[in-house]
Design a protein around this motif. Structure first.
Motif, mmCIF file in Angstrom:
data_model
loop_
_atom_site.group_PDB
_atom_site.id
_atom_site.type_symbol
_atom_site.label_atom_id
_atom_site.label_comp_id
_atom_site.label_asym_id
_atom_site.label_seq_id
_atom_site.Cartn_x
_atom_site.Cartn_y
_atom_site.Cartn_z
ATOM 1 N N GLY A 29 40.051 38.301 42.512
ATOM 2 C CA GLY A 29 41.071 38.738 42.954
ATOM 3 C C GLY A 29 41.591 37.943 44.331
ATOM 4 O O GLY A 29 42.751 37.489 44.014
ATOM 5 N N GLN B 202 39.328 44.922 40.088
ATOM 6 C CA GLN B 202 38.643 45.654 41.139
ATOM 7 C C GLN B 202 38.397 44.889 42.149
ATOM 8 O O GLN B 202 39.101 44.467 42.821
ATOM 9 N N ASN B 203 37.043 44.689 42.414
ATOM 10 C CA ASN B 203 36.393 44.114 43.527
ATOM 11 C C ASN B 203 35.777 42.600 43.488
ATOM 12 O O ASN B 203 35.084 42.173 44.110
ATOM 13 N N GLU B 204 36.032 42.137 42.063
ATOM 14 C CA GLU B 204 35.707 40.818 41.914
ATOM 15 C C GLU B 204 36.185 39.599 42.572
ATOM 16 O O GLU B 204 37.524 39.959 43.086
ATOM 17 N N PRO C 286 45.236 44.323 39.221
ATOM 18 C CA PRO C 286 44.235 44.659 40.038
ATOM 19 C C PRO C 286 43.324 45.674 39.621
ATOM 20 O O PRO C 286 42.039 45.708 40.235
ATOM 21 N N ARG D 41 40.554 42.805 52.381
ATOM 22 C CA ARG D 41 40.851 44.150 51.561
ATOM 23 C C ARG D 41 39.754 44.286 50.660
ATOM 24 O O ARG D 41 39.313 45.419 50.211
ATOM 25 N N ARG D 42 39.114 43.359 50.369
ATOM 26 C CA ARG D 42 37.951 43.370 49.072
ATOM 27 C C ARG D 42 36.861 44.080 49.697
ATOM 28 O O ARG D 42 36.167 44.899 49.383
#
Length: 132
Positions: A98, A93-95, A89, A131-132
């Protein structure tokens, strides 16, 4: 355009072993998932490397390989690729890949006939998106 990018950046590791294989795999995925898997083979030694400090495109070749295995009806292999994404993770990251890895694992497990694991992965998908 991919050919021009490769020609103009012959010594750029990110271009040669991340971007171009991902472009080629994306194009091949439509018609022949085996060619997509082959196109991504060169990226394997580099797949856990961070590509830039501003925008991360880490593990996109892994995601595409998972999609190619799904298209080739190889559920266990697809699940292993998507699991790599979930195992890292900090790289993702925030891609969007995920949360999408949860969806991919669900599809892979469904394809492999493991409905329990598929259900769990599908249930995790909306939580991962939040969560993203």
């Amino acid at each position: 355009m991919a050919g021009l990018l490769g020609k103009n950046s012959p010594e750029d590791t990110i271009v040669q072993f991340n971007s171009l294989p991902a472009i080629r795999a994306s194009n091949a995925l439509r018609d022949d998932p085996r060619k997509a898997i082959e196109a991504l083979a060169v990226s394997a030694p580099y797949e856990l490397g961070q590509t830039t400090q501003i925008v991360t495109f880490c593990l996109y070749p892994v995601y595409l390989r998972g999609e190619a295995y799904l298209a080739a009806r190889q559920g266990a292999a697809a699940a292993a690729e998507f699991q790599k994404i979930l195992d890292h993770p900090g790289l993702v990251q925030n891609e969007p890949i995920g949360p999408l890895a949860h969806l991919g694992i669900g599809r892979a497990n469904a394809l492999a006939g493991d409905t329990g694991k598929a259900r769990s992965a599908y249930q995790e998908f909306p939580l991962a998106v939040e969560r993203r």
